[in-house]
Design a protein around this motif. Sequence first.
Motif, mmCIF file in Angstrom:
data_model
loop_
_atom_site.group_PDB
_atom_site.id
_atom_site.type_symbol
_atom_site.label_atom_id
_atom_site.label_comp_id
_atom_site.label_asym_id
_atom_site.label_seq_id
_atom_site.Cartn_x
_atom_site.Cartn_y
_atom_site.Cartn_z
ATOM 1 N N ASP A 1 0.791 -1.229 0.000
ATOM 2 C CA ASP A 1 0.000 0.000 0.000
ATOM 3 C C ASP A 1 0.822 1.276 0.000
ATOM 4 O O ASP A 1 0.318 2.337 -0.343
ATOM 5 C CB ASP A 1 -0.963 -0.012 1.194
ATOM 6 N N LEU A 2 2.068 1.165 0.423
ATOM 7 C CA LEU A 2 2.892 2.360 0.334
ATOM 8 C C LEU A 2 3.419 2.540 -1.086
ATOM 9 O O LEU A 2 3.749 3.639 -1.496
ATOM 10 C CB LEU A 2 4.074 2.297 1.309
ATOM 11 N N LYS A 3 3.462 1.418 -1.806
ATOM 12 C CA LYS A 3 4.006 1.464 -3.157
ATOM 13 C C LYS A 3 3.149 2.359 -4.081
ATOM 14 O O LYS A 3 3.693 3.176 -4.824
ATOM 15 C CB LYS A 3 4.073 0.041 -3.740
ATOM 16 N N SER A 4 1.822 2.197 -3.957
ATOM 17 C CA SER A 4 0.937 2.938 -4.876
ATOM 18 C C SER A 4 1.112 4.459 -4.748
ATOM 19 O O SER A 4 1.368 5.128 -5.748
ATOM 20 C CB SER A 4 -0.520 2.577 -4.652
ATOM 21 N N PRO A 5 0.976 5.056 -3.514
ATOM 22 C CA PRO A 5 1.148 6.515 -3.453
ATOM 23 C C PRO A 5 2.542 6.979 -3.892
ATOM 24 O O PRO A 5 2.666 7.986 -4.575
ATOM 25 C CB PRO A 5 0.918 6.864 -1.982
ATOM 26 N N VAL A 6 3.566 6.196 -3.529
ATOM 27 C CA VAL A 6 4.923 6.612 -3.907
ATOM 28 C C VAL A 6 5.058 6.568 -5.429
ATOM 29 O O VAL A 6 5.628 7.477 -6.044
ATOM 30 C CB VAL A 6 5.993 5.719 -3.211
ATOM 31 N N THR A 7 4.490 5.503 -6.036
ATOM 32 C CA THR A 7 4.536 5.409 -7.505
ATOM 33 C C THR A 7 3.797 6.588 -8.127
ATOM 34 O O THR A 7 4.241 7.171 -9.123
ATOM 35 C CB THR A 7 3.873 4.092 -7.962
ATOM 36 N N ARG A 8 2.637 6.925 -7.471
ATOM 37 C CA ARG A 8 1.866 8.073 -8.005
ATOM 38 C C ARG A 8 2.679 9.360 -7.930
ATOM 39 O O ARG A 8 2.751 10.123 -8.896
ATOM 40 C CB ARG A 8 0.569 8.230 -7.205
ATOM 41 N N ILE A 9 3.321 9.575 -6.767
ATOM 42 C CA ILE A 9 4.118 10.808 -6.583
ATOM 43 C C ILE A 9 5.218 10.870 -7.650
ATOM 44 O O ILE A 9 5.450 11.883 -8.302
ATOM 45 C CB ILE A 9 4.742 10.845 -5.164
ATOM 46 N N ARG A 10 5.844 9.706 -7.843
ATOM 47 C CA ARG A 10 6.934 9.658 -8.817
ATOM 48 C C ARG A 10 6.399 9.940 -10.226
ATOM 49 O O ARG A 10 6.989 10.697 -11.002
ATOM 50 C CB ARG A 10 7.596 8.273 -8.779
ATOM 51 N N GLY A 11 5.260 9.358 -10.541
ATOM 52 C CA GLY A 11 4.636 9.549 -11.859
ATOM 53 C C GLY A 11 4.332 11.027 -12.110
ATOM 54 O O GLY A 11 4.655 11.563 -13.173
ATOM 55 N N ILE A 12 3.725 11.682 -11.107
ATOM 56 C CA ILE A 12 3.371 13.115 -11.250
ATOM 57 C C ILE A 12 4.640 13.929 -11.543
ATOM 58 O O ILE A 12 4.701 14.731 -12.486
ATOM 59 C CB ILE A 12 2.704 13.647 -9.949
#
Length: 465
Positions: free
Chosen positions: A258-269
Amino acid sequence: MSSKKAINLRRSLAFRLTLWYAGIFTATTFLAFFLLYVLITQVIEGQTDQDLANQMRKFASLVAVEGTESIRSVAIAEAQAGGVKKFFFRFLYHNGQVFHSSNMDYWQDIKINRDAIVALIKSGRPVFETVIIDKRTSDVRILYGFIGRGVILQVGQSREEYSRFLAVLRDVFILTVAGFIIAAAFIGWFMARRALSGVATVTATARSISRDALTMRVPLRGRDDEIDQLASTFNDMLDRIERLVMGMKEMSDNIAHDLKSPVTRIRGIAEITLTTGKTVDEFEAMGASIIEESDRLLEMINTMLVISRIEAGVGAVEKEELDLSILLREACELFHPMAEDKNIDFTCQVPSACVYSGNLGNLQRMIANLVDNAIKYTPQGGRVALSLSRTAAGAVTLEVKDNGIGIAAKDLPHIFERFYRCDQSRSQEGVGLGLSLARTIARAHGGDITLASAPGEGAAFTVTL
Ligand code: ADP
């Protein structure tokens, strides 16, 4: 056997039990033999005294009927009949002078005891004595008594036969007891090993568990004895440890996932803006999105930390006297605007006061999560009702009821698990930690949360404290 093994054996419970068993058995057997020996000796002595008294009576009646002359030949005949090494007879005047006897060759060492004669004359009653002759294995029992006016008989009987009998008895007993002690040690060892075999199984299982898997259990023998109770307690403990370890593993898996998704999102943005963004506005929007995502991430991490701390009981939760009615009214005021936005009929039914001892911060978190969910998962124009009551038994019941989307039966068993979210609520914001936190808080207060719900019919969460 190595010295270490020998020490271990000496320290072992089985060895000590065996020693106790053999020790108690030996002591009891010796005591029994001693009593038996004393009893037999007394019976034999009584028998000898009886024999001597019979002889005395026989000569007394002979003297009474036929006079002292007749006893000469009878004494010799009696001594020969009984065995010259077994009986002797001596006839004396009351001044101790011997006037007749049976053959005394074998009895040279037997003297006349003046004290016994004095005692006889004084009391008039027969006097017994026991004499030990040098170099002979057995003693001699002697009786002094009057058999006629002024005539004393000293009659003696060797106890050699009895001594031999007692010696044989002693030998037989010592051999028997020695055999019994060895058998007792073997039986004791066998019984102790058998009784403690369950402990060895528990130890072996504990050892292999520390090495291998947590799924192993000690087999119960079905005797319901102390060992079975130990094994079952041990198995219960293993169940708890296994659950705890599985829970920790699950949690770390969830955290990673579950930490992976927000971090991936932040990185994507950040990546998209850096490669395609040209204007300051676009970079400002990227900053705002990253802050928003990071806040969500922090919120999630904080909630997980709170759950872990409460569950582990770290820093014992401080409790204080508080009024749950006030807490609920405050929650109503706080969430009123949110409910109003969705045109939800939001009611709050609480008694004028409901004093309870608990942790203010955690109880506020629990109520907020339940009310937030109720409003979040209830569509426009729905209904949310908050109520508080105290049962006759003194327990506090807090109910948060809505007529929203409800929860499917398949989701009900998992709804309180960390990060669990129902499919139909994926469109809503959230990470799936709210209910898990709420239940952890309720349980930390010695209570629990139950849920009644059906899809499309809303949900009712009841907290009992
Ligand atoms: P979150 O709300 O952040 O998703 P929660 O742990 O609070 O996480 O809730 C877990 C899930 O339980 C939610 O995703 C939702 O599917 C379901 N749920 C919770 N409360 C309600 C409710 N009042 N009505 C319907 N579903 C609910």
